[in-house]
Design a protein around this motif. Structure first.
Motif, PDB file in Angstrom:
ATOM      1  N   PRO A  59       3.184  18.774   9.365  1.00 20.39           N
ATOM      2  CA  PRO A  59       2.985  17.994  10.592  1.00 20.39           C
ATOM      3  C   PRO A  59       1.793  17.057  10.530  1.00 20.39           C
ATOM      4  CG  PRO A  59       3.396  20.302  11.111  1.00 20.39           C
ATOM      5  CD  PRO A  59       3.201  20.223   9.621  1.00 20.39           C
ATOM      6  N   ALA A  60       0.760  17.431   9.804  1.00 17.51           N
ATOM      7  CA  ALA A  60      -0.425  16.581   9.732  1.00 17.51           C
ATOM      8  C   ALA A  60      -0.147  15.283   8.994  1.00 17.51           C
ATOM      9  CB  ALA A  60      -1.565  17.333   9.039  1.00 17.51           C
ATOM     10  N   VAL A  61       0.877  15.286   8.139  1.00 20.57           N
ATOM     11  CA  VAL A  61       1.203  14.100   7.339  1.00 20.57           C
ATOM     12  C   VAL A  61       2.392  13.343   7.911  1.00 20.57           C
ATOM     13  CG1 VAL A  61       1.863  13.283   5.035  1.00 20.57           C
ATOM     14  CG2 VAL A  61       0.288  15.211   5.277  1.00 20.57           C
ATOM     15  N   SER A  62       3.418  14.082   8.343  1.00 21.85           N
ATOM     16  CA  SER A  62       4.668  13.445   8.779  1.00 21.85           C
ATOM     17  C   SER A  62       4.778  13.286  10.289  1.00 21.85           C
ATOM     18  CB  SER A  62       5.861  14.277   8.299  1.00 21.85           C
ATOM     19  OG  SER A  62       5.896  15.531   8.971  1.00 21.85           O
ATOM     20  N   GLY A  63       4.034  14.099  11.043  1.00 21.79           N
ATOM     21  CA  GLY A  63       4.197  14.126  12.486  1.00 21.79           C
ATOM     22  C   GLY A  63       4.960  15.343  12.931  1.00 21.79           C
ATOM     23  N   VAL A  73       6.508   4.462  12.898  1.00 24.31           N
ATOM     24  CA  VAL A  73       5.397   3.508  12.817  1.00 24.31           C
ATOM     25  C   VAL A  73       4.041   4.208  12.787  1.00 24.31           C
ATOM     26  CG1 VAL A  73       5.319   3.160  15.325  1.00 24.31           C
ATOM     27  CG2 VAL A  73       4.479   1.372  13.786  1.00 24.31           C
ATOM     28  N   THR A  74       3.919   5.335  13.468  1.00 28.73           N
ATOM     29  CA  THR A  74       2.684   6.114  13.503  1.00 28.73           C
ATOM     30  C   THR A  74       3.048   7.592  13.652  1.00 28.73           C
ATOM     31  OG1 THR A  74       2.574   5.724  15.892  1.00 28.73           O
ATOM     32  CG2 THR A  74       1.205   4.301  14.486  1.00 28.73           C
ATOM     33  N   LEU A  75       2.032   8.442  13.711  1.00 27.84           N
ATOM     34  CA  LEU A  75       2.283   9.871  13.904  1.00 27.84           C
ATOM     35  C   LEU A  75       2.784  10.187  15.301  1.00 27.84           C
ATOM     36  CD1 LEU A  75      -0.723  11.698  12.170  1.00 27.84           C
ATOM     37  CD2 LEU A  75       1.675  11.721  11.453  1.00 27.84           C
ATOM     38  N   ASN A  76       2.367   9.389  16.292  1.00 30.68           N
ATOM     39  CA  ASN A  76       2.715   9.682  17.679  1.00 30.68           C
ATOM     40  C   ASN A  76       2.543   8.428  18.531  1.00 30.68           C
ATOM     41  OD1 ASN A  76      -0.171   9.530  18.337  1.00 30.68           O
ATOM     42  ND2 ASN A  76      -0.312  11.541  17.357  1.00 30.68           N
ATOM     43  N   TYR A 112       2.611  -4.549   3.155  1.00 32.73           N
ATOM     44  CA  TYR A 112       3.662  -3.561   3.428  1.00 32.73           C
ATOM     45  C   TYR A 112       3.032  -2.177   3.321  1.00 32.73           C
ATOM     46  CZ  TYR A 112       7.910  -0.759   2.334  1.00 32.73           C
ATOM     47  OH  TYR A 112       8.916   0.188   2.304  1.00 32.73           O
ATOM     48  N   VAL A 113       2.961  -1.466   4.440  1.00 31.31           N
ATOM     49  CA  VAL A 113       2.400  -0.115   4.471  1.00 31.31           C
ATOM     50  C   VAL A 113       3.543   0.870   4.262  1.00 31.31           C
ATOM     51  CG1 VAL A 113       1.110   1.590   5.804  1.00 31.31           C
ATOM     52  CG2 VAL A 113       0.568  -0.856   6.026  1.00 31.31           C
ATOM     53  N   ALA A 114       3.581   1.481   3.074  1.00 32.05           N
ATOM     54  CA  ALA A 114       4.694   2.352   2.690  1.00 32.05           C
ATOM     55  C   ALA A 114       4.221   3.757   2.365  1.00 32.05           C
ATOM     56  CB  ALA A 114       5.440   1.754   1.503  1.00 32.05           C
ATOM     57  N   THR A 115       3.109   4.146   2.939  1.00 30.79           N
ATOM     58  CA  THR A 115       2.567   5.493   2.755  1.00 30.79           C
ATOM     59  C   THR A 115       3.231   6.459   3.737  1.00 30.79           C
ATOM     60  OG1 THR A 115       0.846   5.010   4.373  1.00 30.79           O
ATOM     61  CG2 THR A 115       0.331   4.566   2.057  1.00 30.79           C
ATOM     62  N   PRO A 116       2.977   7.774   3.610  1.00 28.25           N
ATOM     63  CA  PRO A 116       3.418   8.699   4.659  1.00 28.25           C
ATOM     64  C   PRO A 116       2.788   8.336   6.009  1.00 28.25           C
ATOM     65  CG  PRO A 116       2.929   9.903   2.663  1.00 28.25           C
ATOM     66  CD  PRO A 116       2.459   8.494   2.430  1.00 28.25           C
ATOM     67  N   PRO A 117       3.396   8.772   7.124  1.00 28.66           N
ATOM     68  CA  PRO A 117       2.981   8.327   8.462  1.00 28.66           C
ATOM     69  C   PRO A 117       1.522   8.569   8.828  1.00 28.66           C
ATOM     70  CG  PRO A 117       5.144   9.343   8.566  1.00 28.66           C
ATOM     71  CD  PRO A 117       4.644   9.566   7.173  1.00 28.66           C
ATOM     72  N   SER A 118       0.891   9.590   8.268  1.00 24.62           N
ATOM     73  CA  SER A 118      -0.469   9.927   8.684  1.00 24.62           C
ATOM     74  C   SER A 118      -1.474   8.812   8.425  1.00 24.62           C
ATOM     75  CB  SER A 118      -0.943  11.208   7.987  1.00 24.62           C
ATOM     76  OG  SER A 118      -0.887  11.058   6.580  1.00 24.62           O
ATOM     77  N   SER A 119      -1.173   7.914   7.498  1.00 20.21           N
ATOM     78  CA  SER A 119      -2.106   6.821   7.198  1.00 20.21           C
ATOM     79  C   SER A 119      -1.598   5.456   7.651  1.00 20.21           C
ATOM     80  CB  SER A 119      -2.429   6.791   5.704  1.00 20.21           C
ATOM     81  OG  SER A 119      -1.250   6.725   4.923  1.00 20.21           O
ATOM     82  N   HIS A 120      -0.466   5.403   8.324  1.00 16.60           N
ATOM     83  CA  HIS A 120       0.070   4.121   8.786  1.00 16.60           C
ATOM     84  C   HIS A 120      -0.919   3.377   9.682  1.00 16.60           C
ATOM     85  CE1 HIS A 120       4.651   5.033   8.158  1.00 16.60           C
ATOM     86  NE2 HIS A 120       3.956   5.063   7.043  1.00 16.60           N
ATOM     87  N   LEU A 121      -1.462   4.088  10.669  1.00 18.55           N
ATOM     88  CA  LEU A 121      -2.331   3.430  11.648  1.00 18.55           C
ATOM     89  C   LEU A 121      -3.560   2.831  10.973  1.00 18.55           C
ATOM     90  CD1 LEU A 121      -3.046   2.726  14.574  1.00 18.55           C
ATOM     91  CD2 LEU A 121      -4.176   4.954  14.740  1.00 18.55           C
ATOM     92  N   ILE A 171       0.864  -1.178   0.000  1.00 16.66           N
ATOM     93  CA  ILE A 171       0.000   0.000   0.000  1.00 16.66           C
ATOM     94  C   ILE A 171       0.904   1.232   0.000  1.00 16.66           C
ATOM     95  CG2 ILE A 171      -1.731   1.326   1.271  1.00 16.66           C
ATOM     96  CD1 ILE A 171      -2.798  -1.259   2.408  1.00 16.66           C
ATOM     97  N   GLY A 172       0.908   1.943  -1.117  1.00 17.99           N
ATOM     98  CA  GLY A 172       1.764   3.117  -1.235  1.00 17.99           C
ATOM     99  C   GLY A 172       3.046   2.820  -1.983  1.00 17.99           C
TER     100      GLY A 172
END
Length: 328
Positions: A176-180, A101-104, A73-82, A11-12
């Motif tokens: 920040p909304a996408v990467s953290g 692994v996640t935004l926070n 394999y989740v390879a998107t930007p962090p905002s959609s990992h979870l 994914i991504g």
């Protein structure tokens, strides 16, 4: 009875998968990349054609509904990992997820809870753990080649456009909304995860970030300390606003008998003791994530331990959250 083949969907399928990871899945025994997904259908189709991947999708749910896939394999930007990792786990699939692994840490706690409740399998792509260079550092540390550990000094100072960052469309790493939160969130997970890998879980930690460039939406300087067992003290400094000629990528582990020096994004290790200096040089794999993906395949197949568990990634995210606290 043979272990079941690990059949992957990505994914991504963006830039990070072109060389670092994507081709590795078909280079490992008992592993096959069957499907890729990207919201841009034309780019998904192009990736599948170039990499000889049988299936492509422009909708993640369609990929996740494919019952022939047993690993994602989740390879998107962090905002959609979870969201994607939770969806994959709920469909009974094993997950390999990019860092951070996640935004926070709060999101990481949710992911850990899901893994535990479903007895699922999830590996975080802290792939430097499996590179020969860092396995050598770990060996030198564990064999007490520099005596009792005293301190670790890490510096990553880069320009406003770091050469270390994968170039891709848009500057999501400073959103920040996408990467953290800026380049620290993109690069520091590699470094701080290695500290946990080398030295174990921390006793305590504290740090802060500041915004020196007032036009920036994210912190451009971060500092932090970690106290490990045996009174080992880590000091880290990250700065993303220096001149290119002042860029630094260095880590120095100092012990009672000498020191170990290396770059997190380099290819050599130097050990200095009373007996002199010795350098070890390494060529990283063409597909740099291949060793970690290989360990993930073994874990998903039931023949090896988890090489990078969510429990340790949660501690990493707690440290990152702490270091990322903005001071005015």
């Amino acid at each position: 009875m043979d272990n079941p083949k690990i059949v992957w969907g990505i994914i991504g399928c963006g830039d990070v998968t072109e060389k670092k990871s994507g081709p590795a899945f078909n280079r490992i025994n008992n592993s096959q990349l069957m499907a890729v997904m990207r919201r841009d259908a034309a780019k998904a189709a192009d990736y599948a054609k170039r990499h000889q991947v049988p299936l492509w999708y422009s909708d993640a749910d369609d990929l996740l509904d494919n019952i022939d896939l047993n690993a994602i394999y989740v390879a998107t930007p962090p905002s959609s990992h979870l969201a994607y990792a939770l969806s994959a786990l709920r469909k009974g699939k094993s997950v390999y997820v990019e860092k951070p692994v996640t935004l926070n840490a709060i999101e990481a706690e949710s992911l850990l809870a899901e893994v535990k409740s479903r007895n699922g399998k999830l590996v975080v792509a802290h792939y430097r753990r499996q590179l020969p260079l860092f396995l050598k550092v770990k060996e030198l540390v564990e064999n007490a080649e520099i005596g009792q550990l005293r301190t670790v000094q890490l510096r990553l100072w880069q320009s406003r456009t770091p050469d270390l960052v994968t170039k891709s469309g848009g500057d999501w790493r400073t959103d920040p909304a996408v990467s953290g939160g800026g380049y620290f969130f993109d690069l520091a997970p590699h470094q701080l995860d290695l500290m946990l890998y080398f030295f174990g879980m921390p006793i305590s930690y504290d740090g802060f970030s500041i915004i020196q460039d007032r036009d920036s939406a994210v912190a451009d300087q971060t500092t932090g300390t970690i106290l490990f067992n045996n009174q080992l003290v880590f000091h880290g400094s990250w700065c993303f606003n220096v001149a290119k000629e002042n860029q630094v990528d260095s880590c120095e582990i100092v012990g009672s008998l000498g020191r170990i020096c290396f770059s997190i994004f380099g290819n050599s290790v130097v050990i200095e003791t009373g007996d002199g200096e010795q350098e070890f040089r390494f060529d990283h794999p063409e597909n740099i994530q291949l060793p970690m993906i290989s360990r993930a395949v073994e874990y998903f197949s039931g023949i090896g331990p988890n090489p990078s568990p969510i429990e340790e990634a949660l501690v990493l995210m707690q440290i990152i959250d702490n270091f990322s606290t903005i001071r005015q």
